[in-house]
Design an enzyme around this catalytic site. Structure first.
Site, PDB file in Angstrom:
ATOM      1  N   CYS A   1     -66.207 -28.750  53.776  1.00 34.48           N
ATOM      2  CA  CYS A   1     -66.954 -28.296  52.603  1.00 34.48           C
ATOM      3  C   CYS A   1     -68.300 -29.021  52.498  1.00 34.48           C
ATOM      4  O   CYS A   1     -68.370 -30.243  52.613  1.00 34.48           O
ATOM      5  CB  CYS A   1     -66.124 -28.539  51.335  1.00 34.48           C
TER       6      CYS A   1
ATOM      7  N   ARG B   1     -51.637 -28.945  32.234  1.00 33.10           N
ATOM      8  CA  ARG B   1     -50.940 -29.137  33.507  1.00 33.10           C
ATOM      9  C   ARG B   1     -51.059 -30.563  34.022  1.00 33.10           C
ATOM     10  O   ARG B   1     -52.167 -31.070  34.226  1.00 33.10           O
ATOM     11  CB  ARG B   1     -51.487 -28.172  34.559  1.00 33.10           C
TER      12      ARG B   1
ATOM     13  N   CYS C   1     -63.111 -36.062  46.995  1.00 36.75           N
ATOM     14  CA  CYS C   1     -62.465 -34.989  47.759  1.00 36.75           C
ATOM     15  C   CYS C   1     -62.355 -35.231  49.258  1.00 36.75           C
ATOM     16  O   CYS C   1     -63.354 -35.460  49.944  1.00 36.75           O
ATOM     17  CB  CYS C   1     -63.194 -33.665  47.513  1.00 36.75           C
TER      18      CYS C   1
ATOM     19  N   CYS D   1     -51.125 -20.455  43.551  1.00 41.54           N
ATOM     20  CA  CYS D   1     -52.550 -20.819  43.458  1.00 41.54           C
ATOM     21  C   CYS D   1     -53.113 -21.048  44.848  1.00 41.54           C
ATOM     22  O   CYS D   1     -52.551 -21.826  45.624  1.00 41.54           O
ATOM     23  CB  CYS D   1     -52.716 -22.104  42.671  1.00 41.54           C
TER      24      CYS D   1
ATOM     25  N   CYS E   1     -53.645 -17.304  41.085  1.00 41.60           N
ATOM     26  CA  CYS E   1     -54.774 -18.148  40.671  1.00 41.60           C
ATOM     27  C   CYS E   1     -55.526 -18.489  41.941  1.00 41.60           C
ATOM     28  O   CYS E   1     -54.899 -18.721  42.984  1.00 41.60           O
ATOM     29  CB  CYS E   1     -54.252 -19.428  40.017  1.00 41.60           C
TER      30      CYS E   1
ATOM     31  N   CYS F   1     -68.383 -34.031  46.571  1.00 38.51           N
ATOM     32  CA  CYS F   1     -67.522 -34.541  45.496  1.00 38.51           C
ATOM     33  C   CYS F   1     -66.841 -35.844  45.970  1.00 38.51           C
ATOM     34  O   CYS F   1     -66.101 -35.828  46.965  1.00 38.51           O
ATOM     35  CB  CYS F   1     -66.474 -33.493  45.136  1.00 38.51           C
TER      36      CYS F   1
ATOM     37  N   CYS G   1     -58.706 -21.496  34.238  1.00 40.32           N
ATOM     38  CA  CYS G   1     -57.979 -22.741  34.478  1.00 40.32           C
ATOM     39  C   CYS G   1     -59.056 -23.796  34.704  1.00 40.32           C
ATOM     40  O   CYS G   1     -59.787 -23.736  35.701  1.00 40.32           O
ATOM     41  CB  CYS G   1     -57.089 -22.585  35.718  1.00 40.32           C
TER      42      CYS G   1
HETATM   43  N1  SAM Z   1     -63.999 -26.059  46.252  1.00 39.22           N
HETATM   44  C1  SAM Z   1     -63.567 -25.572  45.017  1.00 39.22           C
HETATM   45  C2  SAM Z   1     -64.068 -26.378  43.830  1.00 39.22           C
HETATM   46  O1  SAM Z   1     -64.394 -27.539  43.978  1.00 39.22           O
HETATM   47  O2  SAM Z   1     -64.095 -25.821  42.737  1.00 39.22           O
HETATM   48  C3  SAM Z   1     -62.062 -25.446  44.924  1.00 39.22           C
HETATM   49  C4  SAM Z   1     -61.142 -26.473  45.535  1.00 39.22           C
HETATM   50  S1  SAM Z   1     -61.242 -28.107  44.826  1.00 39.22           S
HETATM   51  C5  SAM Z   1     -60.308 -29.040  46.003  1.00 39.22           C
HETATM   52  C6  SAM Z   1     -60.238 -27.987  43.373  1.00 39.22           C
HETATM   53  C7  SAM Z   1     -60.092 -29.216  42.500  1.00 39.22           C
HETATM   54  O3  SAM Z   1     -59.212 -30.154  43.104  1.00 39.22           O
HETATM   55  C8  SAM Z   1     -61.325 -30.045  42.212  1.00 39.22           C
HETATM   56  O4  SAM Z   1     -62.116 -29.503  41.202  1.00 39.22           O
HETATM   57  C9  SAM Z   1     -60.729 -31.369  41.762  1.00 39.22           C
HETATM   58  O5  SAM Z   1     -60.580 -31.390  40.361  1.00 39.22           O
HETATM   59  C10 SAM Z   1     -59.362 -31.382  42.432  1.00 39.22           C
HETATM   60  N2  SAM Z   1     -59.272 -32.488  43.396  1.00 39.22           N
HETATM   61  C11 SAM Z   1     -59.841 -32.535  44.629  1.00 39.22           C
HETATM   62  N3  SAM Z   1     -59.583 -33.703  45.235  1.00 39.22           N
HETATM   63  C12 SAM Z   1     -58.828 -34.432  44.369  1.00 39.22           C
HETATM   64  C13 SAM Z   1     -58.271 -35.747  44.403  1.00 39.22           C
HETATM   65  N4  SAM Z   1     -58.450 -36.540  45.463  1.00 39.22           N
HETATM   66  N5  SAM Z   1     -57.559 -36.170  43.346  1.00 39.22           N
HETATM   67  C14 SAM Z   1     -57.390 -35.366  42.262  1.00 39.22           C
HETATM   68  N6  SAM Z   1     -57.901 -34.120  42.169  1.00 39.22           N
HETATM   69  C15 SAM Z   1     -58.622 -33.664  43.199  1.00 39.22           C
HETATM   70 FE1  SF4 Z   2     -65.681 -28.929  48.274  1.00 39.63          FE
HETATM   71 FE2  SF4 Z   2     -63.736 -30.610  47.622  1.00 39.63          FE
HETATM   72 FE3  SF4 Z   2     -65.898 -30.480  46.103  1.00 39.63          FE
HETATM   73 FE4  SF4 Z   2     -64.158 -28.387  46.131  1.00 39.63          FE
HETATM   74  S1  SF4 Z   2     -63.768 -30.451  45.383  1.00 39.63           S
HETATM   75  S2  SF4 Z   2     -66.401 -28.302  46.248  1.00 39.63           S
HETATM   76  S3  SF4 Z   2     -63.478 -28.500  48.284  1.00 39.63           S
HETATM   77  S4  SF4 Z   2     -65.840 -31.173  48.260  1.00 39.63           S
END
Ligand code: SAM
Ligand code: SF4
Ligand code: DTB
Length: 323
Positions: A62, A269, A69, A106, A137, A66, A197
């Site tokens: 990606c 949740r 992530c 989901c 979802c 973030c 959500c």
């Molecule tokens: N890429 C899309 C986005 O960011 O909206 C969808 C997938 S993203 C992985 C979905 C959510 O997973 C993120 O908004 C975040 O809140 C959660 N998430 C990702 N990594 C995480 C982590 N290490 N611990 C807790 N929540 C996490």
């Molecule tokens: Fe990409 Fe992870 Fe951020 Fe979603 S949360 S936009 S998968 S880096």
């Protein structure tokens, strides 16, 4: 602050101030739980929990950064990037989730925003999941208005798109998009008639005021999200937040209670981070108003509570899944 009525269904409010939420979260713990229980029991059956299963339909690579992530290309986390899964594989996983007792399926994709051809393929997945009798979802990143309508036409029930943290902390966690970008996608989803959500992550180094800022942002959206995932950060090696200090479990329960009180009609949740929580903490979360969980061996790329442990906990608590 302490004399709120119990078990009356006061209409939801959309004018919560951050100071009010901070004051709620700082109440003596028994007072906070009493209030949360009152709201919870007025709006929901406290013995029931919604069970959702997650599948990563497109993993890793990606372009967003973030800091929490494991799927960002900016960090070395050992997650291998893959292409969008085939329809058949996705539907096989949905069938298995249904047999495992899930009522919602989901699907998550590690995209900044999907391309139109991706949307067509995801729309077919949504239609297939619906044909299995499961709620659907998806979480695919930022959407245009047209893409949101295409997903709705395919039968999508919910779109997940999190605000993640308080507005003023957002830039510390993500540099590749803004809070406003998030709000715009949420608007497109809402306007298309898809249920929202939307929640966030706690334990990213924020203080209690930061957590109040997240809850106040969610509770002052024009319509409350129907589903509010509260994630405890899963600290993944290789991400900038790998060494974040663990959040006190009682402070986590306080966030759940504040979400329940401020967004009474929503499913709250208890999302990522359950694997590292003991059973007593999870029980406190249910008492504080959490009524939805992700079940199954995996979240998206990280592991989740083993299904037998979940089944044993729900049985010990006398709680049952919503069918
Ligand atoms: N890429 C899309 C986005 O960011 O909206 C969808 C997938 S993203 C992985 C979905 C959510 O997973 C993120 O908004 C975040 O809140 C959660 N998430 C990702 N990594 C995480 C982590 N290490 N611990 C807790 N929540 C996490
Ligand atoms: Fe990409 Fe992870 Fe951020 Fe979603 S949360 S936009 S998968 S880096
Ligand atoms: C949400 O708020 N939490 C889920 C779901 N929405 C998509 C994702 C949690 C991901 C945890 C890290 C991982 O497994 O990659």
């Amino acid at each position: 602050m302490l004399d709120a009525p119990v078990a009356t269904k006061a209409p939801p409010r959309f004018d919560w101030t951050r100071a009010e939420v901070a004051a709620l979260m700082a109440l003596p713990f028994p007072e906070l739980i009493w209030r949360a229980q009152g709201v919870h029991r007025a709006w929901h059956d406290p013995t029931k929990v919604q069970v959702a299963t997650l599948l990563s339909i497109k993993t890793g690579g990606c372009p967003e950064d973030c800091a929490y992530c494991p799927q960002s290309i900016s960090y070395e986390t050992g997650v291998e990037a893959s292409r969008l899964m085939d329809l058949d594989e996705v539907l096989a996983a949905a069938r298995a989730a249904k047999e495992g007792g899930a009522s919602r399926f989901c699907m998550g994709a590690a995209w900044r925003s999907p391309k139109d051809r991706d949307i067509e393929r995801v729309a077919a997945m949504i239609a297939g999941v619906r044909d299995l009798g499961l709620e659907s979802c998806v979480t695919l990143g930022m959407l245009t208005d047209r893409q949101a309508h295409t997903l709705r036409d395919a039968g999508l029930d919910y779109y997940n798109h999190n605000l993640d943290t308080a507005p003023e902390l957002y830039g510390n966690i993500i540099s590749t998009r803004t809070y406003q970008d998030r709000l715009e996608t949420l608007g497109h989803v809402r306007d298309a008639g898809i249920a929202v959500c939307c929640g966030g992550i706690v334990g990213m180094g924020e203080d209690a005021d930061g957590r109040a800022g997240l809850i106040a942002s969610l509770a002052t959206l024009p319509t409350h999200p129907e589903s509010v995932p509260i994630n405890a950060l899963v600290r993944v090696v290789g991400t900038p937040l790998a060494d974040a200090a663990a959040l006190d479990p009682i402070d986590f329960v306080r966030v759940i209670a504040a979400a329940r009180i401020t967004m009474p009609a929503s499913y709250v949740r208890l999302s990522a981070g359950r694997e590292a929580m003991d059973d007593a903490t999870q029980a406190l979360c249910f008492i504080a108003g959490a009524n939805s969980i992700f079940a199954g061996e995996r979240l998206l790329t990280t592991s989740n509570v083993a299904p037998p442990r979940d089944a044993a906990l729900l049985a010990r608590l006398g709680m049952v899944p919503i069918q």
